[in-house]
Scaffold this motif. Structure first.
Motif, PDB file in Angstrom:
ATOM      1  N   LYS A  18      20.040 -29.227  20.167  1.00  7.47           N
ATOM      2  CA  LYS A  18      20.674 -28.121  20.899  1.00  7.47           C
ATOM      3  C   LYS A  18      20.300 -28.136  22.374  1.00  7.47           C
ATOM      4  CE  LYS A  18      19.473 -24.889  17.885  1.00  7.47           C
ATOM      5  NZ  LYS A  18      19.428 -23.568  17.223  1.00  7.47           N
ATOM      6  N   PRO A  21      22.488 -31.330  26.793  1.00  3.99           N
ATOM      7  CA  PRO A  21      23.606 -30.762  27.551  1.00  3.99           C
ATOM      8  C   PRO A  21      24.933 -31.386  27.135  1.00  3.99           C
ATOM      9  CG  PRO A  21      22.385 -32.306  28.921  1.00  3.99           C
ATOM     10  CD  PRO A  21      21.628 -32.167  27.621  1.00  3.99           C
ATOM     11  N   ARG A  22      26.004 -30.618  27.270  1.00  8.24           N
ATOM     12  CA  ARG A  22      27.323 -31.097  26.907  1.00  8.24           C
ATOM     13  C   ARG A  22      27.719 -32.278  27.798  1.00  8.24           C
ATOM     14  NH1 ARG A  22      31.975 -30.476  28.994  1.00  8.24           N
ATOM     15  NH2 ARG A  22      33.914 -30.526  27.819  1.00  8.24           N
ATOM     16  N   GLY A  23      28.323 -33.290  27.205  1.00 11.47           N
ATOM     17  CA  GLY A  23      28.734 -34.460  27.966  1.00 11.47           C
ATOM     18  C   GLY A  23      27.636 -35.514  28.036  1.00 11.47           C
ATOM     19  N   LYS A  24      26.538 -35.241  27.298  1.00 12.57           N
ATOM     20  CA  LYS A  24      25.433 -36.209  27.287  1.00 12.57           C
ATOM     21  C   LYS A  24      25.115 -36.598  25.849  1.00 12.57           C
ATOM     22  CE  LYS A  24      24.281 -36.247  31.685  1.00 12.57           C
ATOM     23  NZ  LYS A  24      23.987 -37.411  32.499  1.00 12.57           N
ATOM     24  N   PRO A  58      24.748 -30.079  17.672  1.00 12.93           N
ATOM     25  CA  PRO A  58      25.629 -31.160  18.152  1.00 12.93           C
ATOM     26  C   PRO A  58      25.160 -32.526  17.678  1.00 12.93           C
ATOM     27  CG  PRO A  58      24.171 -30.474  19.909  1.00 12.93           C
ATOM     28  CD  PRO A  58      23.864 -29.587  18.728  1.00 12.93           C
ATOM     29  N   ARG A  61      26.102 -35.762  19.289  1.00 11.96           N
ATOM     30  CA  ARG A  61      25.521 -36.192  20.569  1.00 11.96           C
ATOM     31  C   ARG A  61      24.316 -37.092  20.338  1.00 11.96           C
ATOM     32  NH1 ARG A  61      25.832 -30.349  23.431  1.00 11.96           N
ATOM     33  NH2 ARG A  61      28.079 -30.272  23.593  1.00 11.96           N
ATOM     34  N   LEU A  85      33.099 -37.008  21.652  1.00 13.27           N
ATOM     35  CA  LEU A  85      32.168 -37.221  22.760  1.00 13.27           C
ATOM     36  C   LEU A  85      32.939 -37.483  24.053  1.00 13.27           C
ATOM     37  CD1 LEU A  85      29.515 -39.387  20.924  1.00 13.27           C
ATOM     38  CD2 LEU A  85      29.189 -37.111  21.875  1.00 13.27           C
ATOM     39  N   GLU A  88      34.081 -34.499  25.566  1.00 12.90           N
ATOM     40  CA  GLU A  88      33.011 -33.729  26.217  1.00 12.90           C
ATOM     41  C   GLU A  88      32.619 -34.325  27.559  1.00 12.90           C
ATOM     42  OE1 GLU A  88      29.826 -33.123  23.531  1.00 12.90           O
ATOM     43  OE2 GLU A  88      30.886 -31.555  22.441  1.00 12.90           O
ATOM     44  N   TYR A 101      20.931 -39.498  27.519  1.00 14.49           N
ATOM     45  CA  TYR A 101      20.236 -38.362  28.110  1.00 14.49           C
ATOM     46  C   TYR A 101      18.773 -38.408  27.694  1.00 14.49           C
ATOM     47  CZ  TYR A 101      18.475 -33.636  28.533  1.00 14.49           C
ATOM     48  OH  TYR A 101      17.706 -32.543  28.824  1.00 14.49           O
TER      49      TYR A 101
END
Length: 103
Positions: A18, A21-24, A58, A61, A85, A88, A101
């Motif tokens: 959690k 971060p989004r996009g990672k 997520p 991710r 993904l 995102e 990330y």
DNA sequence: GGCCTGACTTTAG
DNA sequence: GCTAAAGCCAGGC
């Protein structure tokens, strides 16, 4: 009176996911290292695989160190995971994650 | 308490 | 770059 449905280790893994971060995307090894068990990548994978909080955690991710998607058993399979993904903002290079990330 | 499995990682050939 | 083998951790039986 505490019915431990889930172990502390599992909850820790989900908490770590959690924090992504989004996009990672991150790797099982990174999560394991973040939890203090740099060699527990397998345990992390098992915990994530149980993932009872799919929309909350997520799991998509998380990818192996190879940069591939891994054995994602969720709906859509690896293809759906990759597509999600990309939606995102994650950059894929030849079917592999462009960058990871780090905690 | 012991053995097997698993959404992994790393090193060597 | 790919394949094979060993290692490490937690969960389930």
């Amino acid at each position: 009176m505490i019915a431990v449905m889930f172990t502390d280790f599992q909850q820790s893994v989900w908490e770590a996911l959690k924090t992504i971060p989004r996009g990672k995307v991150t790797t099982y090894g990174e999560i394991a290292r973040y939890l203090g068990r740099p060699r527990a990548a397998r345990a992390v994978g098992s915990a994530v695989g149980k993932n009872p909080n799919a929309p909350e955690v997520p799991c998509h991710r998380v990818v192996p160190s190879s940069g591939l998607v891994g054995n994602y058993s969720g709906p859509g399979g690896r293809d759906g995971k990759i597509k999600l993904l990309k939606e995102e903002g994650v950059v894929f290079e030849r079917g592999k994650v462009g960058e990871f990330y780090r905690f």
